[in-house]
Each structure stands twice: as structure tokens, then as C-alpha cells.
Design an enzyme around this catalytic site. Structure first.
Site, PDB file in Angstrom:
ATOM      1  N   GLU A   1       0.860  -1.181   0.000  1.00 54.73           N
ATOM      2  CA  GLU A   1       0.000   0.000   0.000  1.00 54.73           C
ATOM      3  C   GLU A   1       0.896   1.231   0.000  1.00 54.73           C
ATOM      4  OE1 GLU A   1      -2.816  -0.133   3.236  1.00 54.73           O
ATOM      5  OE2 GLU A   1      -3.934  -1.790   2.342  1.00 54.73           O
TER       6      GLU A   1
ATOM      7  N   GLU B   1      -5.626   8.935  10.327  1.00 53.13           N
ATOM      8  CA  GLU B   1      -4.280   8.498  10.713  1.00 53.13           C
ATOM      9  C   GLU B   1      -3.917   9.000  12.106  1.00 53.13           C
ATOM     10  OE1 GLU B   1      -3.455   6.544   8.532  1.00 53.13           O
ATOM     11  OE2 GLU B   1      -4.144   7.307   6.606  1.00 53.13           O
TER      12      GLU B   1
END
Lengths: 412, 278
Positions: free
Chosen positions: B44, B55
Site C-alpha cells: 500500500e 491516521e
């Protein structure tokens, strides 16, 4: 049944972990806010009256009326408990969180007004509360930090990025994603994923609901224009909502033109917060809306002398109403807003929030657009802004400002 | 069968994540290639966005370093084209960058360019299934997979909606919160895997996996793959902060990748007993 979109704008662009919470909230919004289940709206209105001090007056401003050759009426949201319109929404959401069985409140704040309103509402309703606030804004708005802490709220400084509202929203979304099962995020404006933009507008529309009746009674009819400042847009939508169907009433959303409308794409910085006037369509903080971004889609740092307007996005419904040409986006710069702050303080005895000063600056620059009768929304009072106004005014040559060199009582 | 499907065909897939351009373009390339040497089955590649709301602090730091070093969508695609790796690459980014790319409105120009550069799928953390139709259609037209995240809070109708949209693999979020390495692995993982048992798509678990032992436990518990980001980004960040030579950091990344890949393989051994020899 309400939808999640305003034309192409709005929607729900959030991490999957938050989607069930957003759906649960949408369901609660339909039942309690729109459906008045368990008498929610009755309790909300009662608390707004008894705790909040509603209705707020619609004051005829004699001196401004004479100056602008228009009958100017001021909707005095600065007289609401806490000193800003923010309480309408904060009280509504904290009460809703209680009805939903949530146990903890988180919120973000820019200028501190929303954080203060949420802290007051949380204390009033006995809910623990944490507020995220950019470090730069903490330094610009210390009185509100004190007020939040006095109400028992924990204030968490956000140090990433430029330390303003955009970063505080990111951080609050992270907290919400971690604690979503027992926590409600009291978002501070008509932004974010559905149902926030509609729900916050509904809580704030008490402003235009009252103003519409008051102006009819006092001026004998509807106004020709309604003027409100626009950052995220909650006081704007609150002041406009009940007039949207009145096609003859012009609606002016006054944005922060900052120091310039130009952008420095290389540096990723917009020296303004005028997303309605200059932004492009994109996706930020859960909604598709107009925002300040570079050609790649990276969100720009915004700027305004008023931390309450310093945000790169705007509510999706406002973006839609601008596209539909129902709302006219205008903007004024930092200097004009500071001038208006001083002028209103001296000539009307009202010290306005710096956000509100933008609305007055527009009226001053374009009195011909006000028509015969205008309503200006005084979104909040300016106590919180005194330190930054003194500092910013000292750096500028403002005709309306007192002598800033000998300001803080020196030599009196 | 797409290349991503193939990556899951023979045992568990180890799927590392790095933010492209962290801390700079050339180092980042060496780091991604080290992950491939260490046994990555899919990688990824994060395209940095200024508002990474899903995040935690580790990946947010990576994104900030990459943006400060000048990473853009066009540079990202050049990076993908220049990479010397032979595993399928998945682009992980936020929807605004996909939506804004190119002169035409909508996700199509981004998907076209990504496919041309060699990307084989997408993970878009802020794009729920309800808003994904335009991206789904563009992906279908170019034979790209669209991976969705299933969170511990995802249940009922939402699971159905995601199942109808997902391809490649489903990203099983191991616990609530944002990304970040943890010292334990949440029990929410087992519950999530149980809920997805009937899904006809590989289940890759991410969020909080830090060690080979974690990887082993998760794969032994039924996962078809593991996704690891923050534990790898930590190595990049530490190297950057202490000014270590790029090849040393790359060696560490390769070793960490091997530990995680071997852990996953060991977990698979426990789950699937060796066929009896006659």
C-alpha cells in the site's frame, strides 16, 4: 425525510469507524429534532429561554441608520448567554447527546466561542467535556480558554500544522473515531458529514425565526437585506434560514478577505478565508463543499485576523445557496474589519466580535446594497478579541482606532 | 483473477504501507523496494493528503514530511512508474485528491493515470460505500480493485453495502481509533473476522500490528492477510531523525518486513495443518 445533500454538496465522507455514529446521529436528528420525540424540542426551547436568555432583542440602530440611509436592525446574538450565537447549537447538541445516551462530549474550537458554549452547555447538563483547540488560537483567545476550564472542560492544545481550527477539527475527529461508542462530537458549525449541516442549521435557525417576526413587528415588513459574517457559516445559516424562501430579501454572506484574495499556491497558503468567494468544490471534514485548496487538492492554510473565521471550508448548504444565486458571497479585509470593530464600539456602544465586525465592514463599504431595511446579525461580543485587536491595531494605521501607543491605561 | 487476488492465492498476504515521499523521494523509493525484498505480497503506497483524519501521529508525521519534501499526485505517479518491484501496488489516499485530479470533474482522470502508472487498487479511508459509486465505476472500467475498510463498529446493513462494493481484499480494522502500532492486538479482530466469515473476498487485518508474533496470532485466528503501516513508518522516522544512511534504514525495513511475513506464514501453518503424506 431529509437527504444528506444540498445539490451536489454535503454527503458523508468519513472513516468507516465513524459511519455508524453518523447514521445513529442522523436517526436521532430525525426523531428528536425534526420529530420532537420525547418532547426534545420543547425542552431545547425551554432551556434556550431559561438558561440561554432567548429571545434576543432586535435593536434598531439609530446612528447606523442615519449613516447608511437605511433602517438598520441589529439581531443581538451577543446578548445570548456566553456572548455568542454558538450556545444555540451547543445546547442543542449536548442535550441531544444526552437523549441518545452518550456519556462524553468532545468539541473543537477556533476562536473559543464554540468551545466556551459547549463547555457551558456540558456543565449545565452534567456531561464531561473535552475541547481541542489549536495552539495558535489558544494564544490568541486566552479568555475563552479560561472560561472553558472554569466550566470544568479539559482544553487539549493541538500543535500540528498551523495550530488553528482546521487542525483542531482533524484532532477531534480522531478522538471521536477512537471513542465513538460513548462519545458525541459537538461540531461547531454547519459543516461536517450529514446530519451535522442540517442539524446545526436547525438549532441556529431560531435566530432568523425570531428576527423575521421582530422585523415585521418593528419595521412593518420584511427587510430588504440580511447581512451575516461567514466562516464555517453557522450564524450565517441561522440568520438566513427563515428568509431563504423570501425571494425579495437579499442575503449577504460576508467572508474574511484577510490581507488579500490572492493565494500563494507554492506555499499552500491563502491569505484569506473566503472559500465561498474564491474556493473550489472539494471534500473536507466529511462533506463535499467549497474550500480553499491548491490545484492538486491539498487543503490550504487560511488566514483571517478573526480566528473565528479562519477556516478553509464552509458549510455545504451555503455553498449550494451561493451556486443557486440565493446567497451573495462578499468579503472584506482584515483592516476594514478592525476599523469596523472600533467604529461600532465607539458609535453604538457595542464591542462586536471580530467575526461580526466583518459584517459591519461590508455595510460600511456598500451601504447602497442594504436597501431600505436591513438586519445585521451581531453574532457575538468582542471581549474575547480584545488582546488581538489591541495587538493588530497597533500594527496598522486605523482611522477609527484610539491611540494604541498609550493604550492599556499607560499614562492615564 | 487480478494480481491482488493472486497475492492471496498461496497463503497469507503480507501488506506493508509506507507514505510515498517520506522523508524524500529517493529514500522513499529505496524503502519501498526493501519491503518487496523482505517478502511483501502487496504494497500500500500512501499518497499524502494535507488532512489525514484517519491516521494517528506516526503516519501523520510521515505525510507531513512527504508533503514538505514536495510530494504531489504527479510525482507520486512518477514514483510508482520508477519503482523496481514485482508485487501489486495499492494506492491509499483521501478522496479530495482523487476527485480533484485532472481537468475533468470526478475520479476518472485519477483512476486512468493510476492504472497507467501501474496501480492495481485503491484504499480511500474517507470514502464510505454510500459515496463510492463514481470511483467504483471508474475502477471497474480499468480493472482496478477497490478495497473498503470494515471497522469494529460496522454491522448490519452497512456490512451488506460494503460487501456489494468491495474487491481485492477487505481491510479489517482491528480496533477503534486511528492508525498506530500497539503492543497488544485487540480482541475486536476475532469478532470482526467472525462477522465476515461468509465473505468471498480475502480479509486483511490492519491497525496496530507491530511484530511477527502479532502477525502470527492474527493469521492463525483466520485472517488472510495483515496490513502493517505505523511499525514500518516508525523505522523511517527514526532513521530520518538520527540521520542514518538510507541503506541502513532500508536494511532494517527489509528485516522487519521479513519478520512480519514469516510471522504471517507461521500463523498460516497453525491454521492449515500440513496435508498428510501417504
Amino acid at each position: 425525510m431529509s437527504t444528506s445533500k444540498f445539490g451536489e454538496y454535503g454527503g458523508q465522507y468519513v472513516p468507516e469507524a465513524l459511519m455508524p455514529a453518523v447514521e445513529e446521529l442522523a436517526d436521532a436528528y430525525e426523531r428528536y429534532v425534526r420529530g420532537n420525540e420525547d418532547g426534545f424540542m420543547d425542552e431545547f426551547r425551554r432551556r434556550l429561554r431559561d438558561f440561554g436568555g432567548r429571545p434576543t432583542p432586535l435593536q434598531h440602530a439609530e446612528q447606523l441608520s442615519a449613516r447608511y440611509d437605511s433602517e438598520v436592525y441589529l439581531k443581538r446574538e451577543d446578548l445570548l448567554h456566553g456572548g455568542a450565537h454558538k450556545l444555540n447549537n451547543a445546547l442543542g447538541q449536548v442535550l441531544l447527546a444526552k437523549y441518545m445516551g452518550k456519556e462524553r462530549i468532545v468539541a473543537e474550537t477556533g476562536a473559543g466561542q464554540h468551545g466556551t458554549a459547549t463547555a457551558m452547555a456540558a456543565a449545565h447538563l452534567g456531561m464531561p467535556c473535552e475541547v481541542y483547540m489549536g495552539e495558535r488560537d489558544i494564544n490568541r483567545q486566552r479568555p475563552n480558554v479560561f472560561r472553558m476550564r472554569l466550566n470544568g472542560t479539559e482544553v487539549n492544545p493541538v500543535t500540528v500544522g498551523r495550530g488553528t481550527l482546521k487542525e483542531a477539527i482533524n484532532e477531534t475527529m480522531r478522538d471521536w473515531a477512537t471513542n465513538v461508542e460513548d462519545t458525541h462530537y459537538v461540531i461547531g458549525s454547519v459543516v461536517g458529514p450529514h446530519p451535522f449541516p442540517r442539524m446545526v442549521r436547525d438549532f441556529q435557525s431560531v435566530i432568523s425565526e425570531e428576527a423575521r417576526e421582530q422585523v415585521k413587528e418593528q419595521a412593518g415588513g420584511l427587510p430588504d437585506s440580511v447581512v451575516a459574517c461567514a466562516g464555517g457559516g453557522s450564524n450565517t445559516m441561522g440568520a438566513f434560514h427563515e428568509f431563504v424562501d423570501d425571494a425579495d430579501v437579499d442575503l449577504y454572506a460576508v467572508e474574511a478577505g484577510g490581507s488579500s484574495l490572492d493565494v500563494d499556491e507554492e506555499a499552500g497558503v491563502a491569505p484569506n478565508s473566503a472559500s465561498l468567494s474564491t474556493g473550489d468544490e472539494g471534500v473536507l471534514h466529511g462533506a463535499r463543499t467549497k474550500l480553499l485548496q491548491d490545484t492538486d487538492g491539498q487543503v490550504m492554510e487560511s488566514h483571517s485576523v478573526s480566528s473565528g473565521l479562519d477556516y478553509a471550508g464552509v458549510g455545504p448548504e451555503l455553498a449550494h445557496l451561493v451556486d443557486e444565486e440565493r446567497v451573495t458571497p462578499v468579503n472584506v479585509g482584515d483592516d476594514a474589519a478592525l476599523e469596523a470593530f472600533h467604529r461600532l464600539s465607539q458609535e453604538e456602544g457595542i464591542i462586536p466580535a471580530l467575526e461580526t465586525a466583518h459584517a459591519f465592514a461590508f455595510a460600511h463599504e456598500h451601504p447602497e446594497q442594504l436597501g431600505d431595511v436591513t438586519v445585521i446579525n451581531v453574532s457575538g461580543r468582542g471581549d474575547k478579541d480584545l488582546e488581538s485587536v489591541i495587538e493588530e491595531s497597533a500594527e496598522r494605521d486605523l482611522a477609527a482606532a484610539p491611540d494604541m501607543d498609550a493604550f492599556a491605561g499607560d499614562g492615564l | 483473477m487480478s494480481r491482488i487476488d493472486e497475492a492471496f492465492a498461496d497463503g497469507p498476504a503480507f501488506i506493508p504501507y509506507l507514505a510515498v515521499g517520506d522523508p524524500d523521494y529517493e529514500s522513499s523509493k529505496a524503502y519501498v523496494e526493501a519491503l518487496a525484498r523482505g517478502g511483501a505480497d502487496v504494497i500500500e503506497l500512501g499518497l499524502p493528503f494535507s488532512e489525514p483524519v484517519a491516521e494517528g501521529p506516526t503516519i501523520q508525521g510521515a505525510v507531513t514530511r512527504a508533503l514538505d519534501a514536495g510530494m504531489t499526485p504527479d510525482r507520486y505517479f512518477e514514483f510508482v512508474e520508477e519503482l523496481d518491484v514485482d508485487v501489486p501496488l495499492v494506492c491509499m489516499t483521501y478522496y479530495n485528491l482523487i476527485y480533484q485530479y485532472g481537468s475533468e470533474e470526478g475520479p476518472r482522470p485519477f483512476v486512468e493515470r493510476a492504472a497507467e502508472a501501474g496501480i492495481e487498487g485503491f484504499v480511500v479511508p474517507d470514502l464510505p460505500a454510500e459515496e463510492a459509486d463514481p470511483l467504483r465505476e471508474a475502477c471497474d472500467d480499468h480493472g482496478l480493485d477497490l478495497v473498503f475498510i470494515v471497522a469494529p463498529t460496522t454491522e448490519g446493513e452497512r456490512l451488506e453495502r460494503i460487501m456489494a462494493q468491495v474487491s481485492g481484499y477487505v481491510y479489517v480494522q482491528a480496533r477503534l481509533g486511528v492508525t498506530g502500532a500497539r503492543d497488544d492486538v485487540s480482541g475486536q479482530t476475532d469478532e470482526a473476522l467472525a462477522r465476515l466469515e461468509a465473505w468471498d473476498v480475502p480479509k486483511a487485518v490492519g491497525f496496530g500490528i507491530k511484530t511477527g508474533e502479532h502477525a502470527e496470532r492474527i493469521v492463525a485466528g483466520g485472517a488472510d492477510g495483515i496490513i502493517v503501516g505505523s511499525a514500518l513508518v516508525d523505522i523511517v522516522a527514526a532513521g530520518h531523525e538520527t540521520d542514518r544512511p538510507v541503506d541502513e534504514v532500508a536494511t532494517d525495513l527489509e528485516a522487519k518486513a521479513r519478520e512480519l511475513a514469516e510471522g504471517a506464514a507461521a500463523g498460516y501453518e497453525q491454521r492449515v495443518p500440513e496435508p498428510e503424506h501417504t
